[in-house]
Design a protein around this motif. Structure first.
Motif, mmCIF file in Angstrom:
data_model
loop_
_atom_site.group_PDB
_atom_site.id
_atom_site.type_symbol
_atom_site.label_atom_id
_atom_site.label_comp_id
_atom_site.label_asym_id
_atom_site.label_seq_id
_atom_site.Cartn_x
_atom_site.Cartn_y
_atom_site.Cartn_z
ATOM 1 N N PRO A 147 4.610 28.395 -22.641
ATOM 2 C CA PRO A 147 5.774 27.546 -22.404
ATOM 3 C C PRO A 147 7.049 28.205 -22.886
ATOM 4 O O PRO A 147 7.046 29.027 -23.784
ATOM 5 N N TYR A 148 8.136 27.815 -22.253
ATOM 6 C CA TYR A 148 9.486 28.157 -22.700
ATOM 7 C C TYR A 148 10.405 27.059 -22.192
ATOM 8 O O TYR A 148 9.957 26.105 -21.548
ATOM 9 N N TYR A 149 11.680 27.148 -22.512
ATOM 10 C CA TYR A 149 12.609 26.077 -22.185
ATOM 11 C C TYR A 149 13.717 26.565 -21.268
ATOM 12 O O TYR A 149 14.094 27.740 -21.319
ATOM 13 N N VAL A 150 14.217 25.662 -20.447
ATOM 14 C CA VAL A 150 15.370 25.946 -19.601
ATOM 15 C C VAL A 150 16.426 24.874 -19.821
ATOM 16 O O VAL A 150 16.110 23.707 -20.056
ATOM 17 N N TYR A 180 17.485 30.417 -20.125
ATOM 18 C CA TYR A 180 16.076 30.414 -20.515
ATOM 19 C C TYR A 180 15.947 30.745 -22.000
ATOM 20 O O TYR A 180 16.572 31.698 -22.474
ATOM 21 N N PHE A 181 15.118 29.967 -22.694
ATOM 22 C CA PHE A 181 14.932 30.125 -24.133
ATOM 23 C C PHE A 181 13.445 30.085 -24.465
ATOM 24 O O PHE A 181 12.696 29.281 -23.906
ATOM 25 N N ARG A 182 13.023 30.924 -25.405
ATOM 26 C CA ARG A 182 11.622 31.012 -25.789
ATOM 27 C C ARG A 182 11.101 29.697 -26.360
ATOM 28 O O ARG A 182 9.974 29.305 -26.107
ATOM 29 N N ASP A 183 11.915 28.992 -27.156
ATOM 30 C CA ASP A 183 11.438 27.759 -27.793
ATOM 31 C C ASP A 183 12.598 26.794 -28.006
ATOM 32 O O ASP A 183 13.761 27.128 -27.793
ATOM 33 N N ALA A 184 12.261 25.587 -28.415
ATOM 34 C CA ALA A 184 13.268 24.547 -28.622
ATOM 35 C C ALA A 184 14.237 24.915 -29.743
ATOM 36 O O ALA A 184 15.415 24.552 -29.693
ATOM 37 N N ASP A 185 13.763 25.638 -30.754
ATOM 38 C CA ASP A 185 14.648 26.041 -31.856
ATOM 39 C C ASP A 185 15.765 26.961 -31.368
ATOM 40 O O ASP A 185 16.915 26.823 -31.784
ATOM 41 N N ALA A 186 15.442 27.899 -30.493
ATOM 42 C CA ALA A 186 16.467 28.798 -29.947
ATOM 43 C C ALA A 186 17.492 28.007 -29.146
ATOM 44 O O ALA A 186 18.703 28.242 -29.259
#
Length: 117
Positions: free
Chosen positions: A18-21, A70-76
């Motif tokens: 998973p990753y985030y957009v 695009y971000f690796r995780d919610a913290d980023a």
């Protein structure tokens, strides 16, 4: 960013989920003073953020802009959302640059890509 006219148009690669957009869709006002400079500064700034993966951008002739970050995780993503320079640009955007905008944040569960050889 792949949306620059002088850049070769290529999408950000598909990452292992998973990753985030963050999907930021805008309609700009006529007043774009300092927008290009601020946008370039933010692009440079986000690239140094741990967990940042990339960005795609498209602009229609009718004025609709779509930026997908695009971000690796919610913290980023949270680090970017709360960055002081980014917050100042958000405020300026609401005051001057955007007629309207929407922001959608999602966790990517599936991802794949294709590139012709």
């Amino acid at each position: 960013m792949t949306g620059h006219p002088e850049a070769l148009a290529t999408p950000v690669e598909a990452f292992e989920p998973p990753y985030y957009v963050a999907v930021f869709t805008t309609v700009r006002t006529e007043d774009q003073s300092d927008f290009s400079e601020t946008n370039a500064r933010l692009e440079d700034l986000v690239k140094d953020l741990p967990g940042y993966l990339g960005m795609d951008h498209a602009q229609t002739p009718g004025g609709l802009g779509i930026t997908v970050s695009y971000f690796r995780d919610a913290d980023a993503l949270t680090q970017w959302r709360t960055n002081a320079e980014h917050r100042a640009a958000q405020k300026r955007g609401r005051a001057d640059w955007y007629q309207s905008y929407t922001l959608h944040v999602a966790r990517v569960e599936r991802s794949h890509g294709f590139t012709r050889a």
